[in-house]
Structures are given as C-alpha cells and as structure tokens.
Design an enzyme around this catalytic site. Structure first.
Site, PDB file in Angstrom:
ATOM      1  CG  ASP A   1       7.738  14.476 -38.326  1.00 28.09           C
ATOM      2  OD1 ASP A   1       6.977  15.063 -37.808  1.00 28.09           O
ATOM      3  OD2 ASP A   1       7.643  14.256 -39.501  1.00 28.09           O
TER       4      ASP A   1
ATOM      5  CG  HIS B   1       0.867  15.533 -34.035  1.00 32.98           C
ATOM      6  ND1 HIS B   1      -0.358  15.888 -34.578  1.00 32.98           N
ATOM      7  CD2 HIS B   1       1.656  16.631 -34.366  1.00 32.98           C
ATOM      8  CE1 HIS B   1      -0.316  16.920 -35.440  1.00 32.98           C
ATOM      9  NE2 HIS B   1       0.964  17.328 -35.325  1.00 32.98           N
TER      10      HIS B   1
HETATM   11  P1  5GP Z   1       1.809  19.522 -37.323  1.00 30.74           P
HETATM   12  O1  5GP Z   1       2.125  20.629 -38.523  1.00 30.74           O
HETATM   13  O2  5GP Z   1       0.328  18.837 -37.897  1.00 30.74           O
HETATM   14  O3  5GP Z   1       1.929  19.515 -36.073  1.00 30.74           O
HETATM   15  O4  5GP Z   1       2.892  18.411 -37.978  1.00 30.74           O
HETATM   16  C1  5GP Z   1       2.345  17.025 -38.655  1.00 30.74           C
HETATM   17  C2  5GP Z   1       3.531  16.152 -38.299  1.00 30.74           C
HETATM   18  O5  5GP Z   1       3.242  14.887 -39.034  1.00 30.74           O
HETATM   19  C3  5GP Z   1       4.527  16.622 -39.547  1.00 30.74           C
HETATM   20  O6  5GP Z   1       5.661  16.947 -38.902  1.00 30.74           O
HETATM   21  C4  5GP Z   1       4.637  15.578 -40.596  1.00 30.74           C
HETATM   22  O7  5GP Z   1       6.117  15.408 -41.018  1.00 30.74           O
HETATM   23  C5  5GP Z   1       4.295  14.307 -39.874  1.00 30.74           C
HETATM   24  N1  5GP Z   1       3.554  13.342 -40.882  1.00 30.74           N
HETATM   25  C6  5GP Z   1       2.570  13.562 -41.396  1.00 30.74           C
HETATM   26  N2  5GP Z   1       2.244  12.581 -42.117  1.00 30.74           N
HETATM   27  C7  5GP Z   1       3.027  11.539 -41.539  1.00 30.74           C
HETATM   28  C8  5GP Z   1       3.134  10.036 -41.756  1.00 30.74           C
HETATM   29  O8  5GP Z   1       2.200   9.659 -42.514  1.00 30.74           O
HETATM   30  N3  5GP Z   1       3.898   9.336 -40.938  1.00 30.74           N
HETATM   31  C9  5GP Z   1       4.770   9.880 -40.203  1.00 30.74           C
HETATM   32  N4  5GP Z   1       5.517   9.296 -39.478  1.00 30.74           N
HETATM   33  N5  5GP Z   1       4.750  11.451 -39.929  1.00 30.74           N
HETATM   34  C10 5GP Z   1       3.667  11.995 -40.470  1.00 30.74           C
END
Ligand code: 5GP
Ligand code: ZN
Length: 134
Positions: A30, A99
């Site tokens: 992440d 994810h």
């Molecule tokens: P959600 O709130 O959708 O469960 O979490 C999305 C996660 O994706 C977040 O923890 C955020 O830091 C991560 N994330 C968002 N964009 C990117 C990216 O471009 N690359 C990576 N490696 N992580 C990402």
C-alpha cells in the site's frame, strides 16, 4: 477498466512495489502504509466487489493472501494482523477494484480491532435477524 488504478498496477502499466503474484492475483505494498508491510491483494481482472468475482478468482486471491501473510510473518515478525475488505462507500471503499488489506500489527502499536470500525447495534432482536438470514 481503463481508468482503474489497480488494473493498471496489476497489468504493470504503472509502478508499484509488487511483492508476490499468482496466476490471477497480485500483491503489492500500500502506497500509504498503516503499518510496516501493509499489503493489498487484488485480482488481475477488474471486479468492484466480492459479488462481482468468479469463484476461481476469489479462491486465488485468498490463497495469495495466505502466502503473503506467511511471508510477512516470517520476514517482519509482527505480533498479529488485521486482514479485511472495505466494501462500497459505506464500508470505506475508496478504490473500486476489490482489494484485501493485510495489515501487520505489533503489540502496543495503538491500533484497534474490527470491533472499533463501527458501533451501530441493531434495534431488532437476534431472533428476528436470524429469521431474515436463514
Ligand atoms: P480502500 O479504502 O479502498 O479500502 O483503500 C484503498 C487503499 O489503496 C488505500 O490504503 C490507499 O493507500 C491505497 N492506494 C490508493 N492508490 C494507490 C496506488 O496508486 N498505489 C498503491 N500501492 N496503493 C494505493
Ligand atoms: Zn480495476
């Protein structure tokens, strides 16, 4: 899905710190880690939620989760983990490509458990809810 950031990562169109891969899933760090080793496991083909995934892709993702947890446990020696999915906006999902978060935990790191996500107990009895769901 052209604009999907996790499709782009899974297809190597944009860089990410990929730590493991299977036939149908990719695991990468992440970009904003909640703890050391915070990893996301995604299916290589686009699906918004678990309900949009094939049985095969869901099983493959979970196999990779297990492999990654074992590797993190071995190499970073955390004391525990939180493993979970934010589904839809109400559940905190920001990226609309499913994810699984793998969040290593250490004793005394100040974090909570799934019990701290929400406190919205139902008005209905457990009997009523059981009747609705069984
Ligand atoms: P959600 O709130 O959708 O469960 O979490 C999305 C996660 O994706 C977040 O923890 C955020 O830091 C991560 N994330 C968002 N964009 C990117 C990216 O471009 N690359 C990576 N490696 N992580 C990402
Ligand atoms: Zn996608």
């Amino acid at each position: 899905m052209e604009e999907c950031i996790f499709c782009k990562i899974a297809n190597s169109e944009i860089p990410a710190k990929i730590i493991a891969e299977s036939e149908k899933s990719t695991a990468f760090l992440d970009v904003n880690p909640l703890s050391k080793g915070h990893t996301l496991v995604v299916p290589k083909s686009h699906a918004e939620t678990v309900l949009d995934l094939s049985e095969e892709d869901w099983c493959d993702m979970n196999r990779l989760v297990k492999d990654v947890v074992a590797r993190i446990y071995d190499r970073l020696s955390p004391d525990g983990f939180n493993i979970g999915i934010n589904m839809h906006k109400a559940g905190g999902q920001a990226v609309e490509h499913i994810h699984i978060h793998i969040i290593p935990r250490w004793q005394g790191d100040g974090g909570g458990s799934v019990h701290t996500i929400v406190h919205n107990p139902p008005q209905e009895s457990l009997e009523e809810i059981h009747a609705q769901l069984s």
